[in-house]
Design a protein around this motif. Structure first.
Motif, PDB file in Angstrom:
ATOM      1  N   MET A  91       0.863  -1.171   0.000  1.00 36.62           N
ATOM      2  CA  MET A  91       0.000   0.000   0.000  1.00 36.62           C
ATOM      3  C   MET A  91       0.912   1.237   0.000  1.00 36.62           C
ATOM      4  O   MET A  91       1.757   1.388   0.867  1.00 36.62           O
ATOM      5  N   ASN A  92       0.715   2.084  -0.966  1.00 34.34           N
ATOM      6  CA  ASN A  92       1.545   3.288  -1.012  1.00 34.34           C
ATOM      7  C   ASN A  92       0.950   4.394  -0.136  1.00 34.34           C
ATOM      8  O   ASN A  92      -0.138   4.252   0.415  1.00 34.34           O
ATOM      9  N   THR A  93       1.651   5.473  -0.013  1.00 34.03           N
ATOM     10  CA  THR A  93       1.223   6.539   0.905  1.00 34.03           C
ATOM     11  C   THR A  93      -0.048   7.224   0.425  1.00 34.03           C
ATOM     12  O   THR A  93      -0.869   7.644   1.250  1.00 34.03           O
ATOM     13  N   PHE A  94      -0.236   7.312  -0.892  1.00 31.55           N
ATOM     14  CA  PHE A  94      -1.443   7.950  -1.417  1.00 31.55           C
ATOM     15  C   PHE A  94      -2.694   7.163  -1.013  1.00 31.55           C
ATOM     16  O   PHE A  94      -3.682   7.732  -0.543  1.00 31.55           O
ATOM     17  N   GLU A  95      -2.644   5.840  -1.182  1.00 37.55           N
ATOM     18  CA  GLU A  95      -3.772   5.000  -0.797  1.00 37.55           C
ATOM     19  C   GLU A  95      -4.006   5.054   0.712  1.00 37.55           C
ATOM     20  O   GLU A  95      -5.146   5.074   1.172  1.00 37.55           O
ATOM     21  N   PHE A  96      -2.939   5.065   1.468  1.00 34.88           N
ATOM     22  CA  PHE A  96      -3.049   5.116   2.922  1.00 34.88           C
ATOM     23  C   PHE A  96      -3.689   6.419   3.376  1.00 34.88           C
ATOM     24  O   PHE A  96      -4.573   6.423   4.235  1.00 34.88           O
ATOM     25  N   LYS A  97      -3.291   7.540   2.771  1.00 36.11           N
ATOM     26  CA  LYS A  97      -3.885   8.838   3.128  1.00 36.11           C
ATOM     27  C   LYS A  97      -5.365   8.872   2.788  1.00 36.11           C
ATOM     28  O   LYS A  97      -6.177   9.402   3.558  1.00 36.11           O
ATOM     29  N   ASN A  98      -5.727   8.323   1.624  1.00 35.68           N
ATOM     30  CA  ASN A  98      -7.143   8.282   1.248  1.00 35.68           C
ATOM     31  C   ASN A  98      -7.948   7.405   2.200  1.00 35.68           C
ATOM     32  O   ASN A  98      -9.077   7.733   2.558  1.00 35.68           O
ATOM     33  N   LEU A  99      -7.363   6.289   2.610  1.00 36.09           N
ATOM     34  CA  LEU A  99      -8.031   5.404   3.550  1.00 36.09           C
ATOM     35  C   LEU A  99      -8.272   6.105   4.886  1.00 36.09           C
ATOM     36  O   LEU A  99      -9.374   6.053   5.441  1.00 36.09           O
ATOM     37  N   VAL A 100      -7.278   6.774   5.399  1.00 35.11           N
ATOM     38  CA  VAL A 100      -7.404   7.493   6.665  1.00 35.11           C
ATOM     39  C   VAL A 100      -8.433   8.612   6.537  1.00 35.11           C
ATOM     40  O   VAL A 100      -9.259   8.818   7.428  1.00 35.11           O
ATOM     41  N   ASN A 155     -11.012   8.788   4.452  1.00 34.95           N
ATOM     42  CA  ASN A 155     -12.364   8.217   4.366  1.00 34.95           C
ATOM     43  C   ASN A 155     -12.850   7.710   5.717  1.00 34.95           C
ATOM     44  O   ASN A 155     -14.021   7.876   6.063  1.00 34.95           O
ATOM     45  N   LEU A 156     -11.958   7.087   6.470  1.00 34.15           N
ATOM     46  CA  LEU A 156     -12.342   6.609   7.805  1.00 34.15           C
ATOM     47  C   LEU A 156     -12.692   7.763   8.727  1.00 34.15           C
ATOM     48  O   LEU A 156     -13.647   7.689   9.502  1.00 34.15           O
ATOM     49  N   LYS A 157     -11.928   8.840   8.634  1.00 30.36           N
ATOM     50  CA  LYS A 157     -12.190  10.007   9.470  1.00 30.36           C
ATOM     51  C   LYS A 157     -13.543  10.632   9.118  1.00 30.36           C
ATOM     52  O   LYS A 157     -14.325  10.978   9.997  1.00 30.36           O
ATOM     53  N   ASN A 158     -13.835  10.746   7.813  1.00 37.55           N
ATOM     54  CA  ASN A 158     -15.118  11.322   7.386  1.00 37.55           C
ATOM     55  C   ASN A 158     -16.297  10.450   7.797  1.00 37.55           C
ATOM     56  O   ASN A 158     -17.332  10.965   8.239  1.00 37.55           O
ATOM     57  N   SER A 159     -16.159   9.136   7.668  1.00 40.77           N
ATOM     58  CA  SER A 159     -17.263   8.255   8.039  1.00 40.77           C
ATOM     59  C   SER A 159     -17.498   8.290   9.551  1.00 40.77           C
ATOM     60  O   SER A 159     -18.642   8.279  10.012  1.00 40.77           O
ATOM     61  N   LEU A 160     -16.428   8.349  10.327  1.00 40.14           N
ATOM     62  CA  LEU A 160     -16.577   8.448  11.778  1.00 40.14           C
ATOM     63  C   LEU A 160     -17.246   9.762  12.172  1.00 40.14           C
ATOM     64  O   LEU A 160     -18.117   9.796  13.043  1.00 40.14           O
ATOM     65  N   LYS A 161     -16.883  10.831  11.498  1.00 38.58           N
ATOM     66  CA  LYS A 161     -17.483  12.141  11.771  1.00 38.58           C
ATOM     67  C   LYS A 161     -18.978  12.126  11.451  1.00 38.58           C
ATOM     68  O   LYS A 161     -19.803  12.627  12.224  1.00 38.58           O
ATOM     69  N   GLN A 162     -19.349  11.535  10.320  1.00 44.68           N
ATOM     70  CA  GLN A 162     -20.764  11.447   9.941  1.00 44.68           C
ATOM     71  C   GLN A 162     -21.552  10.612  10.941  1.00 44.68           C
ATOM     72  O   GLN A 162     -22.674  10.962  11.307  1.00 44.68           O
ATOM     73  N   LYS A 163     -20.975   9.516  11.392  1.00 43.83           N
ATOM     74  CA  LYS A 163     -21.667   8.661  12.358  1.00 43.83           C
ATOM     75  C   LYS A 163     -21.895   9.381  13.679  1.00 43.83           C
ATOM     76  O   LYS A 163     -22.967   9.276  14.276  1.00 43.83           O
ATOM     77  N   THR A 164     -20.909  10.143  14.137  1.00 42.62           N
ATOM     78  CA  THR A 164     -21.079  10.851  15.405  1.00 42.62           C
ATOM     79  C   THR A 164     -22.101  11.971  15.270  1.00 42.62           C
ATOM     80  O   THR A 164     -22.876  12.211  16.189  1.00 42.62           O
ATOM     81  N   PHE A 165     -22.104  12.680  14.132  1.00 43.67           N
ATOM     82  CA  PHE A 165     -23.114  13.719  13.921  1.00 43.67           C
ATOM     83  C   PHE A 165     -24.507  13.117  13.928  1.00 43.67           C
ATOM     84  O   PHE A 165     -25.427  13.643  14.540  1.00 43.67           O
ATOM     85  N   PHE A 166     -24.684  12.006  13.235  1.00 45.91           N
ATOM     86  CA  PHE A 166     -25.993  11.364  13.176  1.00 45.91           C
ATOM     87  C   PHE A 166     -26.430  10.915  14.560  1.00 45.91           C
ATOM     88  O   PHE A 166     -27.585  11.060  14.939  1.00 45.91           O
TER      89      PHE A 166
END
Length: 56
Positions: free
Chosen positions: A1-10, A12-23
């Motif tokens: 896994m290169n750094t670009f994929e890793f940054k995108n993964l992190v 996306n996880l951060k955004n999904s966690l933020k959406q779940k907490t807002f909901f």
């Protein structure tokens, strides 16, 4: 896994966690029977102004 994929993964996880907490935080419970929606009052007949029940 290169750094670009890793940054995108992190990201996306951060955004999904933020959406779940807002909901979870912004959701409000509904009060049953708040505006007379739970009981029906009979308007005509012998039993006028009484609350109707489901028993027969």
């Amino acid at each position: 896994m290169n750094t670009f994929e890793f940054k995108n993964l992190v990201k996306n996880l951060k955004n999904s966690l933020k959406q779940k907490t807002f909901f979870k935080d912004l959701r409000k419970e509904v009060e049953t029977g708040a505006n007379g929606t739970q009981d029906y009052v009979v308007k005509k007949g012998i039993n006028k102004d009484t609350i109707a029940t489901t028993r027969q």
